[in-house]
Design a protein around this motif. Structure first.
Motif, short mmCIF file in Angstrom:
data_model
loop_
_atom_site.label_atom_id
_atom_site.label_comp_id
_atom_site.label_asym_id
_atom_site.label_seq_id
_atom_site.Cartn_x
_atom_site.Cartn_y
_atom_site.Cartn_z
N ASP A 40 0.83 -1.20 0.00
CA ASP A 40 0.00 0.00 0.00
C ASP A 40 0.87 1.25 0.00
OD1 ASP A 40 -1.94 1.91 0.32
OD2 ASP A 40 -2.60 1.22 2.30
N ARG A 46 -9.69 5.36 -4.08
CA ARG A 46 -10.67 4.71 -3.20
C ARG A 46 -11.21 3.43 -3.81
NH1 ARG A 46 -12.29 10.14 -1.89
NH2 ARG A 46 -13.86 10.11 -3.53
N TYR A 49 -8.96 0.46 -2.93
CA TYR A 49 -9.15 -0.02 -1.55
C TYR A 49 -10.48 -0.76 -1.40
CZ TYR A 49 -5.19 2.95 -0.19
OH TYR A 49 -3.94 3.51 -0.07
N ALA A 50 -11.51 -0.25 -2.04
CA ALA A 50 -12.82 -0.91 -1.95
C ALA A 50 -12.76 -2.29 -2.61
CB ALA A 50 -13.89 -0.05 -2.62
N HIS A 51 -12.10 -2.37 -3.76
CA HIS A 51 -11.97 -3.66 -4.44
C HIS A 51 -11.14 -4.63 -3.62
CE1 HIS A 51 -11.68 -6.49 -7.76
NE2 HIS A 51 -10.37 -6.48 -7.64
N LEU A 52 -10.06 -4.14 -3.00
CA LEU A 52 -9.24 -5.00 -2.16
C LEU A 52 -10.04 -5.55 -0.99
CD1 LEU A 52 -6.42 -6.14 -1.47
CD2 LEU A 52 -6.00 -4.01 -0.19
N ASP A 53 -10.85 -4.70 -0.36
CA ASP A 53 -11.71 -5.16 0.73
C ASP A 53 -12.63 -6.28 0.26
OD1 ASP A 53 -10.60 -3.29 2.44
OD2 ASP A 53 -12.23 -1.84 2.21
N ARG A 54 -13.19 -6.10 -0.94
CA ARG A 54 -14.11 -7.11 -1.45
C ARG A 54 -13.38 -8.40 -1.79
NH1 ARG A 54 -17.85 -6.79 -6.96
NH2 ARG A 54 -19.00 -8.72 -6.54
N GLU A 56 -10.72 -9.55 -0.37
CA GLU A 56 -10.39 -10.21 0.88
C GLU A 56 -11.62 -10.88 1.50
OE1 GLU A 56 -7.84 -9.28 4.95
OE2 GLU A 56 -8.50 -7.62 3.68
N ARG A 57 -12.74 -10.18 1.44
CA ARG A 57 -13.96 -10.68 2.08
C ARG A 57 -14.62 -11.82 1.29
NH1 ARG A 57 -16.15 -6.20 1.93
NH2 ARG A 57 -17.47 -6.43 0.08
N GLU A 58 -14.68 -11.68 -0.04
CA GLU A 58 -15.46 -12.62 -0.84
C GLU A 58 -14.64 -13.70 -1.53
OE1 GLU A 58 -17.95 -10.47 -3.56
OE2 GLU A 58 -18.67 -9.07 -2.03
N ARG A 69 -1.49 -6.53 4.27
CA ARG A 69 -1.30 -5.20 3.72
C ARG A 69 -0.04 -4.61 4.36
NH1 ARG A 69 -7.39 -2.81 2.84
NH2 ARG A 69 -8.48 -4.81 2.81
#
Length: 307
Positions: A40, A46, A49-54, A56-58, A69
């Motif tokens: 990072d 943004r 970061y939003a895609h990375l969160d998704r 990781e989650r999905e 990270r």
């Protein structure tokens, strides 16, 4: 001496190719990676970061793939901090005599490669400055597709061996996009700093037209680095010329980032390939071992005259 890696790690930039590798591994199409490592820079869009969160989650978490990270700091803040040593970005330069140039690229090594190496060493159990025994290495996956095979490189240390699974399949970037679309990930963004000088006009327009706050951010940064980085200025090593984020070498707020018309292209004497590069930039995002900047000639040594 074992010729087997201690573990597999994916260099995850959260762009199209590395997202594809993570999903293929999670689904069992490719062998399972033990870790995914995201470096990072602190100045990603943004959307990244939003895609990375998704991801990781999905994708990663259900498959039991840890996502780490890592960071060497905030590249934007560091550039504007006179007390911080700054690894230079490949800025577009207009010299005092009117000649164009670029500053040397150091940001990839400082903000991408170094923190990944530090994490790999920690996972191996040999943090710096401990010596890693001969023959101990990790297999590192890098997202390089067939249409950019020339960007595939070996790691520069013996304890990391790069592998490029998309070249083995073999898949192009279009294949990756189709696959991600089938998973509901059609909106996967390019992975690069918000103010990367290798953005094409399409990316600058996208920031301007979809995210006013991020556009204001890059316009402000562009103005702030006109005379080079803050530490160089504070030490009296002022840039001999002016620095810009946009390749036209005019302030970003005034840069010609709308579609280039046929008449404009003719007036600028641009070939079809040059016009496409101006519009789209380098097709893919910033990978630690295949920086998009490697496609450009970086001819500035430090913060003196560019050639």
């Amino acid at each position: 001496m074992s010729d087997q890696p201690q573990f597999r790690a994916l260099s995850l930039g959260a762009g199209v190719q590395s997202s594809t590798l993570l999903a293929l591994s999670a689904e069992g199409v490719l062998p399972k990676v033990d870790y995914a490592i995201f470096a990072d820079t602190g100045w990603e869009p943004r959307a990244v970061y939003a895609h990375l969160d998704r991801l990781e989650r999905e994708v990663a978490a259900p498959a039991g793939i840890p996502v780490f990270r890592v960071s060497a700091g905030n590249i934007r803040n560091d550039a504007l901090n006179p007390d911080h040593r700054f690894a230079s970005m490949p800025l577009h330069i207009l010299n005092q005599d009117g000649r164009p140039g670029m500053t040397r690229r150091q940001c990839t090594g400082e903000y991408k490669v170094r923190p990944i190496k530090q994490k790999v060493r920690a996972l191996l159990g040999y943090p710096y400055p401990n010596r890693i025994p001969k023959g101990v290495f990790v297999e590192q996956w890098v997202g390089i597709s067939t249409d950019e095979f020339h960007r595939a490189k070996d790691a520069d240390v013996k304890y990391m061996r790069n592998r490029h699974p998309l070249l083995d399949i073999p898949w192009s970037r279009s294949d990756c996009v189709r696959y991600l679309t089938s998973l509901g990930l059609a909106d996967t963004p390019k992975s690069s700093c918000l103010g990367c000088p290798f953005h094409g006009n399409a990316q600058w327009r996208h920031i301007r037209d979809t995210s006013p706050s991020e556009w204001a951010d890059v316009v402000e940064f562009d103005a702030a680095i006109r005379q080079g980085n803050a530490r160089a200025n504070a030490s009296g090593s002022r840039l001999l010329g002016e620095a810009f984020l946009h390749r036209s070498r005019v302030p970003l707020s005034e840069a010609p980032i709308n579609h280039v018309t046929a008449a404009e292209r003719a007036a600028l004497q641009l070939s079809a390939e040059e016009a496409q590069a101006l519009e789209s930039g380098v097709e893919d995002g910033c990978s630690p071992w295949a920086c998009r900047g490697d496609a450009e000639a970086l001819t500035q040594d430090g913060f003196g005259l560019a050639t």
